[in-house]
Write an enzyme that holds these catalytic residues in place. Structure first.
Site, short mmCIF file in Angstrom:
data_model
loop_
_atom_site.label_atom_id
_atom_site.label_comp_id
_atom_site.label_asym_id
_atom_site.label_seq_id
_atom_site.Cartn_x
_atom_site.Cartn_y
_atom_site.Cartn_z
N ASP A 24 0.02 24.51 25.64
CA ASP A 24 0.43 24.29 24.30
C ASP A 24 -0.01 25.60 23.43
OD1 ASP A 24 1.31 21.97 24.77
OD2 ASP A 24 -0.68 21.16 24.55
N LYS A 37 3.85 29.56 24.23
CA LYS A 37 4.54 30.61 25.16
C LYS A 37 5.99 30.49 24.83
CE LYS A 37 2.87 27.50 28.64
NZ LYS A 37 1.88 26.87 27.62
N GLY A 90 6.53 21.39 26.84
CA GLY A 90 7.33 21.23 25.83
C GLY A 90 7.49 22.60 25.25
N HIS A 91 8.23 23.29 25.14
CA HIS A 91 8.21 25.02 24.79
C HIS A 91 9.02 24.80 23.48
CE1 HIS A 91 7.08 26.79 28.68
NE2 HIS A 91 6.08 26.13 28.40
N GLN A 111 2.32 24.78 31.01
CA GLN A 111 1.16 24.50 30.93
C GLN A 111 0.27 25.56 30.63
OE1 GLN A 111 2.93 23.04 33.93
NE2 GLN A 111 3.68 21.70 32.00
P1 IMP Z 1 0.94 15.81 34.33
O1 IMP Z 1 1.22 17.54 34.50
O2 IMP Z 1 2.02 15.49 33.18
O3 IMP Z 1 0.56 14.92 35.26
O4 IMP Z 1 -0.23 15.93 33.24
C1 IMP Z 1 -1.81 16.29 33.67
C2 IMP Z 1 -2.51 16.98 32.65
O5 IMP Z 1 -1.92 18.24 32.17
C3 IMP Z 1 -2.57 16.05 31.57
O6 IMP Z 1 -3.91 16.08 30.78
C4 IMP Z 1 -1.53 16.55 30.52
O7 IMP Z 1 -1.86 16.28 29.18
C5 IMP Z 1 -1.67 18.06 30.71
N1 IMP Z 1 -0.21 18.85 30.61
C6 IMP Z 1 0.82 18.78 31.40
N2 IMP Z 1 1.47 19.42 30.80
C7 IMP Z 1 1.12 19.99 29.68
C8 IMP Z 1 1.78 21.01 28.71
O8 IMP Z 1 2.64 21.43 28.78
N3 IMP Z 1 0.83 21.25 27.52
C9 IMP Z 1 -0.36 20.64 27.45
N4 IMP Z 1 -0.86 19.83 28.42
C10 IMP Z 1 -0.08 19.56 29.49
#
Ligand code: IMP
Length: 426
Positions: free
Chosen positions: A13, A16, A40-41, A224
């Site tokens: 977040d 990017k 979520g970009h 991420q």
């Molecule tokens: P997952 O990748 O959905 O399994 O999530 C694993 C961890 O990464 C969790 O703590 C999510 O909140 C975090 N996470 C996954 N994708 C994002 C992102 O795009 N932004 C921020 N945190 C993320």
């Protein structure tokens, strides 16, 4: 030509999407290399907000190819929704969007498995976005996955059924209460697959290689953040892919010696969504202010993000792991109005002062040691030139540059494309 990388240096977040969109006019190809619809970009231009999950952030520019690389995992249902939104805005993606045949597909049962796994963990849950990311990468490394290239083959539905049946048995094994109607979920899934099939599937590593040899410029877009990297993040509270620079090599088929600039993006403070350690997290009014002013709610899940001061120990680590060559600081505007800003420059780790990221940064082992810096009161959001930035803001940025030893070339002072200030050329 070398491939440049753009990566988040914190827990995701960082903004990017906005910077990729700003940079796109300089590149022929924008390529996503890992993650999936957990991302979520957010892009804002012409008074409108756009959120992309799997589609690269260069999609709104004519003449730019947008590639979904082999390291990405695709949910056809979410992908179709993204395309529907692009259709509403008359974005012509038929020729500009390409998908690697080697990208893996998220099945409806991957999402269910994600939910079952999280439910079974109770308090120890990761806080996953529940998009099926972990189970899909597990099937990839377990050599059971279904790839985009498979759906061009006649036998793929047999393979699908066998895998979905196996997943259902695994869901039962978790012994948690997950309600679902697979027929319903599959109807959407197969509709998504049909839409996916209308797009251009390519052998993307060959495509990137040809692009490089013919002098085309490529920007690899990370998703991420580095502290969510499966190897270098705060394991197990991480995502299931390599979000760091090495992930771009494996997620696109780019050789390490073909990487050029590495743009590292960070917020002027820190946020985290989901569970896991966060040494500089604030539970007071300062943290609340950051959350409110910075609109810190997840672009994919809507969950409130946890907020805290900037952690230079973690940021330095991320710069090191990624080989960052230029830094971009986001959301400086959110810190306007704080009399004093704090920056974590070291940790007290089990009674000892350390400046590197240790194996475990849980609160019982680590407490932050702060340096205080004078804040600024001016509203930065209307500023467009470096010369307009207040002295205290520049002092903050210069302090960070000196600590990190890397130039902060761009600062962002709001979500719009226009609210982007170039401080210095590299
Ligand atoms: P997952 O990748 O959905 O399994 O999530 C694993 C961890 O990464 C969790 O703590 C999510 O909140 C975090 N996470 C996954 N994708 C994002 C992102 O795009 N932004 C921020 N945190 C993320």
């Amino acid at each position: 030509m070398a491939v440049d990388l753009l990566l988040g240096l914190q827990w995701g977040d960082e903004g990017k999407g906005k910077i990729v969109d700003v940079f796109t006019s300089k590149y022929d190809i924008i390529a996503r290399f890992q993650g999936g619809p957990n991302a979520g970009h957010t892009l804002v231009f012409n008074g409108r907000k756009h959120v992309l999950h799997t589609i690269p952030s260069g999609i709104f520019h004519d003449n730019t190819i947008n590639l979904v690389g082999n390291g990405v995992v695709i949910d056809p249902v979410i992908f179709k929704k993204e395309l529907d939104k692009l259709d509403e805005q008359n974005v012509d993606y038929k020729t500009s969007l390409c998908i690697s045949r080697k990208a893996h597909i998220i099945l409806p049962t991957h999402r269910l498995l994600d939910a079952a796994s999280e439910a079974s963990k109770g308090k120890a849950k990761i806080g996953s976005t529940l998009k099926g990311i972990g189970p899909t990468y597990m099937d990839k490394t377990g050599r059971n996955g279904i790839r985009v290239g498979d759906i061009e083959l006649s036998s793929w539905k047999k393979k699908y059924r066998a895998l979905a049946d196996k997943h259902e048995a695994m869901i039962d094994f978790y012994n948690v209460d997950i309600q679902y109607d697979l027929k319903d979920l599959e109807a959407d899934f197969f509709e998504g697959i049909e839409t996916l099939k209308t797009l251009k599937f390519i052998d993307s590593e060959e495509f990137i290689h040809q692009a490089q040899t013919s002098g085309k410029s490529v920007l690899a877009e990370g998703a991420q953040g580095s502290l969510l990297d499966i190897d270098f993040g705060t394991y197990p509270f991480v995502t299931s892919s390599n979000t760091t620079a090495a992930g771009a090599c494996t997620g696109l088929g780019v050789a390490p010696n073909k990487i050029g600039d590495v743009f590292g993006i960070f917020k002027a403070y820190t946020t985290r969504v989901g569970s896991g350690p966060f040494p500089t997290e604030l539970f007071d009014e300062a943290g609340e202010t950051m959350g409110l002013v910075g609109h810190e709610f997840g672009a994919t899940t809507g969950r409130p993000r946890r907020c805290g001061w900037l952690d230079l120990v973690a940021l330095k680590y991320a710069c090191q792991v990624n080989g960052v060559t230029q830094l971009i600081m986001m959301k400086g505007d959110v810190l306007s109005g704080f009399d004093t800003l704090k920056v974590c420059t070291a940790y007290n780790y089990k009674g000892e002062t350390i400046t590197h990221l240790p194996y475990n940064i849980e609160a019982e082992n680590v407490s932050p040691i702060y340096t205080e810096i004078k804040g600024w009161s001016e509203d930065l959001t209307g500023m467009t030139e470096a010369s307009q930035l207040p002295k205290e803001f520049n002092d903050y940025v210069e302090f960070l540059e000196n600590e990190l030893g890397i130039p902060i070339t761009i600062v962002s002072v709001g979500p719009d494309r226009k609210q982007t200030i170039v401080r210095k050329e590299k």
